[in-house]
Design an enzyme around this catalytic site. Structure first.
Site, PDB file in Angstrom:
ATOM      1  N   PHE A 188       2.494   8.636 -12.941  1.00 20.19           N
ATOM      2  CA  PHE A 188       1.064   8.610 -12.636  1.00 20.19           C
ATOM      3  C   PHE A 188       0.842   9.336 -11.319  1.00 20.19           C
ATOM      4  CE2 PHE A 188       0.632   5.568  -9.094  1.00 20.19           C
ATOM      5  CZ  PHE A 188       1.925   5.094  -9.041  1.00 20.19           C
ATOM      6  N   ASP A 236       0.871  -1.178   0.000  1.00 21.08           N
ATOM      7  CA  ASP A 236       0.000   0.000   0.000  1.00 21.08           C
ATOM      8  C   ASP A 236       0.904   1.223   0.000  1.00 21.08           C
ATOM      9  OD1 ASP A 236      -2.696   0.974  -0.053  1.00 21.08           O
ATOM     10  OD2 ASP A 236      -2.346   1.768   1.950  1.00 21.08           O
ATOM     11  N   TYR A 240       0.510  11.588  -8.322  1.00 23.12           N
ATOM     12  CA  TYR A 240       1.014  12.910  -7.943  1.00 23.12           C
ATOM     13  C   TYR A 240       2.398  13.205  -8.519  1.00 23.12           C
ATOM     14  CZ  TYR A 240      -2.800  12.513  -4.558  1.00 23.12           C
ATOM     15  OH  TYR A 240      -4.034  12.361  -3.972  1.00 23.12           O
TER      16      TYR A 240
HETATM   17  P1  IMP Z   1      -1.143   2.240  -4.406  1.00 20.45           P
HETATM   18  O1  IMP Z   1      -1.323   1.793  -2.977  1.00 20.45           O
HETATM   19  O2  IMP Z   1       0.185   1.841  -4.975  1.00 20.45           O
HETATM   20  O3  IMP Z   1      -2.312   1.843  -5.268  1.00 20.45           O
HETATM   21  O4  IMP Z   1      -1.120   3.852  -4.382  1.00 20.45           O
HETATM   22  C1  IMP Z   1      -2.240   4.607  -3.914  1.00 20.45           C
HETATM   23  C2  IMP Z   1      -2.224   6.005  -4.491  1.00 20.45           C
HETATM   24  O5  IMP Z   1      -1.077   6.731  -4.016  1.00 20.45           O
HETATM   25  C3  IMP Z   1      -2.131   6.073  -6.011  1.00 20.45           C
HETATM   26  O6  IMP Z   1      -3.413   6.005  -6.604  1.00 20.45           O
HETATM   27  C4  IMP Z   1      -1.500   7.464  -6.216  1.00 20.45           C
HETATM   28  O7  IMP Z   1      -2.471   8.468  -6.109  1.00 20.45           O
HETATM   29  C5  IMP Z   1      -0.563   7.585  -5.032  1.00 20.45           C
HETATM   30  N1  IMP Z   1       0.791   7.088  -5.390  1.00 20.45           N
HETATM   31  C6  IMP Z   1       1.396   5.954  -4.932  1.00 20.45           C
HETATM   32  N2  IMP Z   1       2.616   5.792  -5.489  1.00 20.45           N
HETATM   33  C7  IMP Z   1       2.781   6.853  -6.323  1.00 20.45           C
HETATM   34  C8  IMP Z   1       3.854   7.246  -7.199  1.00 20.45           C
HETATM   35  O8  IMP Z   1       4.901   6.590  -7.348  1.00 20.45           O
HETATM   36  N3  IMP Z   1       3.646   8.390  -7.881  1.00 20.45           N
HETATM   37  C9  IMP Z   1       2.523   9.136  -7.768  1.00 20.45           C
HETATM   38  N4  IMP Z   1       1.497   8.809  -6.999  1.00 20.45           N
HETATM   39  C10 IMP Z   1       1.620   7.670  -6.263  1.00 20.45           C
END
Ligand code: IMP
Length: 191
Positions: free
Chosen positions: A147, A68, A149
């Site tokens: 992607f 996460d 931010y």
């Molecule tokens: P996840 O847990 O990897 O799905 O990340 C959750 C959310 O955090 C994503 O939908 C992005 O909005 C943000 N996020 C996580 N990692 C990144 C990154 O490497 N770049 C930009 N946004 C990120």
């Protein structure tokens, strides 16, 4: 040993499989026939990652890891945090970035970090691996890669945003890469 990566992103699964070597066979959620939405209701990255890995372990009886990630901004008390994916109420990256820029306004305190927590459950025992990358929120978007931010985050030591980096360059320093490296060296030392 077989190990589930609680993800539906086949590309991520193959990438980690290549790094782990052949003693561990990685399986995706699709590979094990897990089609339901796994609950993610925690208030920390570790809680959410643990919810996902434990769900698979308890329901399928298979060793599993889950990750996460999100962005923490100091001046916003750690927001968007676990709400990163849907901060503005929708999963729209543009709207989420705009909300961050609006909330920060002209504030000079723009310190922030991306964090990833991986929860690994082996025979019921949990191991956590964390990676983070410190940086700052820019005043406007730059770059078109990546992607989420990425266009408003400049990692410390760089004058370009994550969205202006090549995928290789970002993968060398990212929160996700650091947490994944820790997971892989743990697995390699044991199996
Ligand atoms: P996840 O847990 O990897 O799905 O990340 C959750 C959310 O955090 C994503 O939908 C992005 O909005 C943000 N996020 C996580 N990692 C990144 C990154 O490497 N770049 C930009 N946004 C990120």
């Amino acid at each position: 040993m077989e190990l589930v990566f609680a993800s539906n992103n086949q590309h991520k699964v193959e990438e980690i499989q290549a790094m782990i070597g052949s003693t561990i066979k990685l399986k995706s959620l699709r590979d094990i026939g897990c089609t339901e939405e796994i609950p993610e209701t925690g208030r920390t990255f570790a809680e959410n990652a643990g919810q996902k890995s434990r769900f698979v372990y308890e329901k399928f009886g298979l060793n599993c890891f889950a990750d996460d990630s999100g962005l923490e901004i100091d001046a916003l008390g750690g927001e968007p945090g676990v709400d990163s994916a849907h901060y503005s109420g929708s999963r729209n990256f543009e709207q989420n970035m705009q909300l961050v820029l609006d909330k920060l306004g002209d504030s000079e305190n723009r310190a922030a970090r991306f964090k990833t927590v991986i929860s690994l459950i082996i025979e019921g025992e949990e191991f956590l691996f964390e990676g983070s990358v410190e940086g700052r929120i820019t005043k406007s978007r730059t770059g078109t890669g990546g992607f989420g931010y990425d266009p408003i985050f400049k990692p410390d030591g760089y004058d370009i945003s994550f969205a202006e980096m090549s995928a290789d360059e970002k993968n060398r320093i990212s929160h996700r890469a650091k947490a994944t490296e820790k997971l892989i060296s743990f697995l390699k030392s044991r199996y």
